[in-house]
Design an enzyme around this catalytic site. Structure first.
Site, PDB file in Angstrom:
ATOM      1  N   HIS A 134       0.846  -1.168  -0.258  1.00 20.14           N
ATOM      2  CA  HIS A 134       0.202   0.088   0.101  1.00 20.14           C
ATOM      3  C   HIS A 134       1.111   1.415  -0.140  1.00 20.14           C
ATOM      4  CE1 HIS A 134      -2.836   3.019   1.823  1.00 20.14           C
ATOM      5  NE2 HIS A 134      -3.782   2.370   1.426  1.00 20.14           N
TER       6      HIS A 134
ATOM      7  N   GLN B 190      -4.285  -4.978   7.181  1.00 17.25           N
ATOM      8  CA  GLN B 190      -5.337  -5.977   6.608  1.00 17.25           C
ATOM      9  C   GLN B 190      -5.176  -7.329   7.214  1.00 17.25           C
ATOM     10  OE1 GLN B 190      -7.753  -5.172   4.386  1.00 17.25           O
ATOM     11  NE2 GLN B 190      -6.779  -3.056   3.735  1.00 17.25           N
TER      12      GLN B 190
ATOM     13  N   LYS C 212     -10.415  -0.419  10.739  1.00 18.82           N
ATOM     14  CA  LYS C 212     -10.593  -1.334   9.682  1.00 18.82           C
ATOM     15  C   LYS C 212     -10.820  -2.862  10.761  1.00 18.82           C
ATOM     16  CE  LYS C 212      -7.158   0.071   6.510  1.00 18.82           C
ATOM     17  NZ  LYS C 212      -7.978   0.370   5.357  1.00 18.82           N
TER      18      LYS C 212
ATOM     19  N   CYS D   3      -4.707   2.464  -3.729  1.00 19.69           N
ATOM     20  CA  CYS D   3      -3.535   2.845  -3.106  1.00 19.69           C
ATOM     21  C   CYS D   3      -2.430   1.981  -3.255  1.00 19.69           C
ATOM     22  CB  CYS D   3      -3.644   3.283  -1.550  1.00 19.69           C
ATOM     23  SG  CYS D   3      -4.917   4.720  -1.571  1.00 19.69           S
TER      24      CYS D   3
ATOM     25  N   ASP E 131       3.434  -3.926   7.985  1.00 19.63           N
ATOM     26  CA  ASP E 131       1.936  -3.489   7.763  1.00 19.63           C
ATOM     27  C   ASP E 131       0.756  -4.373   8.054  1.00 19.63           C
ATOM     28  OD1 ASP E 131      -0.296  -2.156   7.099  1.00 19.63           O
ATOM     29  OD2 ASP E 131       0.670  -1.396   4.964  1.00 19.63           O
TER      30      ASP E 131
HETATM   31  N1  7TS Z   1      -1.565  -0.471   4.754  1.00 22.47           N
HETATM   32  C1  7TS Z   1      -2.726  -1.254   4.057  1.00 22.47           C
HETATM   33  C2  7TS Z   1      -2.071  -2.606   3.683  1.00 22.47           C
HETATM   34  C3  7TS Z   1      -3.972  -0.726   3.829  1.00 22.47           C
HETATM   35  O1  7TS Z   1      -4.728  -1.611   3.293  1.00 22.47           O
HETATM   36  C4  7TS Z   1      -4.174   0.579   4.122  1.00 22.47           C
HETATM   37  C5  7TS Z   1      -5.475   1.059   3.866  1.00 22.47           C
HETATM   38  C6  7TS Z   1      -3.177   1.364   5.041  1.00 22.47           C
HETATM   39  C7  7TS Z   1      -2.006   0.622   4.909  1.00 22.47           C
HETATM   40  C8  7TS Z   1      -3.507   2.677   5.470  1.00 22.47           C
HETATM   41  O2  7TS Z   1      -4.282   2.817   6.492  1.00 22.47           O
HETATM   42  P1  7TS Z   1      -4.849   3.977   7.272  1.00 22.47           P
HETATM   43  O3  7TS Z   1      -5.825   3.539   8.321  1.00 22.47           O
HETATM   44  O4  7TS Z   1      -3.690   4.503   7.723  1.00 22.47           O
HETATM   45  O5  7TS Z   1      -5.317   4.753   6.120  1.00 22.47           O
HETATM   46  N2  7TS Z   1      -6.174   0.390   3.098  1.00 22.47           N
HETATM   47  C9  7TS Z   1      -7.111   0.963   2.461  1.00 22.47           C
HETATM   48  C10 7TS Z   1      -7.943   0.289   1.230  1.00 22.47           C
HETATM   49  O6  7TS Z   1      -7.468  -0.627   0.866  1.00 22.47           O
HETATM   50  N3  7TS Z   1      -8.834   0.869   0.851  1.00 22.47           N
HETATM   51  O7  7TS Z   1      -9.081   2.215   1.551  1.00 22.47           O
HETATM   52  C11 7TS Z   1      -8.099   2.196   2.620  1.00 22.47           C
END
Ligand code: 7TS
Length: 410
Positions: free
Chosen positions: A121, A201, A224, A364, A198
């Site tokens: 990501h 997910q 999430k 992303c 990371d």
């Molecule tokens: N890393 C991964 C693997 C992610 O899926 C996401 C967010 C992030 C980092 C960033 O997370 P945040 O909470 O700091 O924003 N992924 C997604 C997605 O797949 N669709 O919208 C956000």
């Protein structure tokens, strides 16, 4: 695990969208929140609201106790050794940026290597890219197999003695593939590199043990995993948190301020500048209670069973390409796909007309899409409150969309 019963805890799911009952399949972007979490948020603001760690009055003590109890819940959830290793952040992105700046700038020098993978990501690419530019290091990507799995042979080649940091997603937000973190940690540690994971997910979907994974850092987001937005966690091994510098200054992270310099508070407060997201932290604790009551292994197995159910149905549709492994055992509940000749945005819009919420775009993960040689994909992402009926509605809606656009009839 009784998904139909659990659904009742999520008021948002019981609505119609475009006159159809909502099927929410965008859980990789953010999950819905159960009443139990919403109640905790309301209760906190109605009865306990106060700033933490500074007041001696009753409300301040209550807020502090609840906030710190949430930290303990997180510690238990990921099996960290001590609460001092659990930092509250705004989310995964913040956690990864803290490591890249606070530790990366100290330990990565000109000519060193930072190793990531082709399936990251942007939040696990750009902080390292910036670090590499700043110090003159090399950013190297581990390639994928044809099935979309991380190629361990390539990982062994790329994690060299010059490598200082290896940072990999535990699960892909596009293909749903689960990565072998233990093996990557071992490779990283063999060359003395820091292993960053990371977990955006993975933390919401499977049982975690940061000690068994031997991760040096593990970042994830509350929103999430049934928690609110604006709260997340960065786990770090004490030995590295002692070395790492804070990147934000002021408020509770201070020990003492002299006129010309300052000293930092003990872990974990050293990193938590300013008034934190107190309600968010407490509500994340409630989300963890909720998930643990279901059981993380149950959630993982249930989602894999859903993938096992829906994947063959999806693949049986004429013109469908699915990205990532076809073995449900290697999957979370995330499935990326395309339909020949149909733009994913048109598909997602058409599915929304049927009440089915999926995401379309680059998710992303632009380097991954370039690697897969596609501009964008549709993505359905399941959670424990989704059912086989939801999966059937997705498949039916895809058939209806294909018919509408005249596919298979020309
Ligand atoms: N890393 C991964 C693997 C992610 O899926 C996401 C967010 C992030 C980092 C960033 O997370 P945040 O909470 O700091 O924003 N992924 C997604 C997605 O797949 N669709 O919208 C956000």
């Amino acid at each position: 695990m009784d998904a139909l019963k659990l659904r009742e805890d999520f008021p948002i799911l019981f609505q119609t969208v475009n006159d159809e009952p909502l099927v929410y399949l965008d859980n990789a972007a953010t999950t819905q929140k159960p009443k139990q979490v919403l109640d905790v948020l309301k209760h906190y603001y109605e009865l306990d609201n106060a700033n933490v760690h500074r007041g001696v009055h009753t409300l301040a003590e209550r807020a502090t106790a609840d906030y710190e109890a949430a930290r303990e819940k997180v510690r238990h959830f990921i099996n960290a050794k001590e609460n001092a290793e659990v930092l509250f952040t705004r989310g995964t992105t913040t956690g990864l940026n803290w490591v890249a700046r606070g530790l990366g700038e100290k330990i990565v020098k000109k000519g060193d290597r930072i190793v990531i993978s082709q399936m990251e990501h942007h939040s696990n690419i750009v902080p390292w890219q910036e670090l590499a530019h700043k110090v003159g290091a090399e950013l190297v990507y581990i390639d994928l197999t044809v099935e979309g799995e991380l190629d361990l042979v390539d990982a062994k080649k790329k994690i060299t003695s010059h490598t200082k940091i290896v940072s990999i997603a535990h699960a892909s937000n596009v293909m749903g593939v689960i990565n072998p973190i233990e093996q990557l940690s071992a490779l990283a540690h063999e060359v003395g590199a820091v292993m960053v994971v990371d977990g955006a997910q993975s933390a919401p979907h499977m049982a975690l043990d940061v000690q068994a994974l031997d991760a040096d850092f593990y970042a994830f987001s509350g929103h999430k995993m049934c928690g609110p937005t604006g709260i997340g966690v960065l786990y770090g091994k004490r030995q590295w948190l002692e070395v790492m510098d804070p990147v934000e200054f002021g408020g509770e992270m201070i020990d003492f301020v002299y006129h010309d310099h300052s000293t930092w508070a003990e872990l974990p407060y050293k990193f938590e500048a300013g008034t934190p997201n107190i309600a968010g932290g407490i509500a994340l604790g409630a989300a963890i209670d909720y998930l643990e009551a279901i059981g993380m292994d149950e959630i993982h197995a249930y989602e894999q069973a859903l993938v096992e159910y829906v994947l063959p149905k999806l693949l049986a549709i004429d013109g469908v390409t699915v990205y990532g492994p076809s073995d449900p055992e290697k999957h979370t509940g995330v499935i990326a796909f395309n339909i020949d000749g149909l733009h994913p945005h048109d598909l997602a819009t058409a599915l929304d007309m049927e009440g089915v919420a999926v995401r379309a775009g680059h998710h992303c993960a632009q380097p991954l899409l370039k690697y897969l040689a596609v501009q964008s994909t549709a993505r359905a992402s399941f959670y424990f409150y989704n059912t086989k009926e939801d999966a059937d509605r997705l498949i039916e809606a895809i058939h209806a969309t294909k018919e509408f656009f005249g596919h298979g009839f020309i």
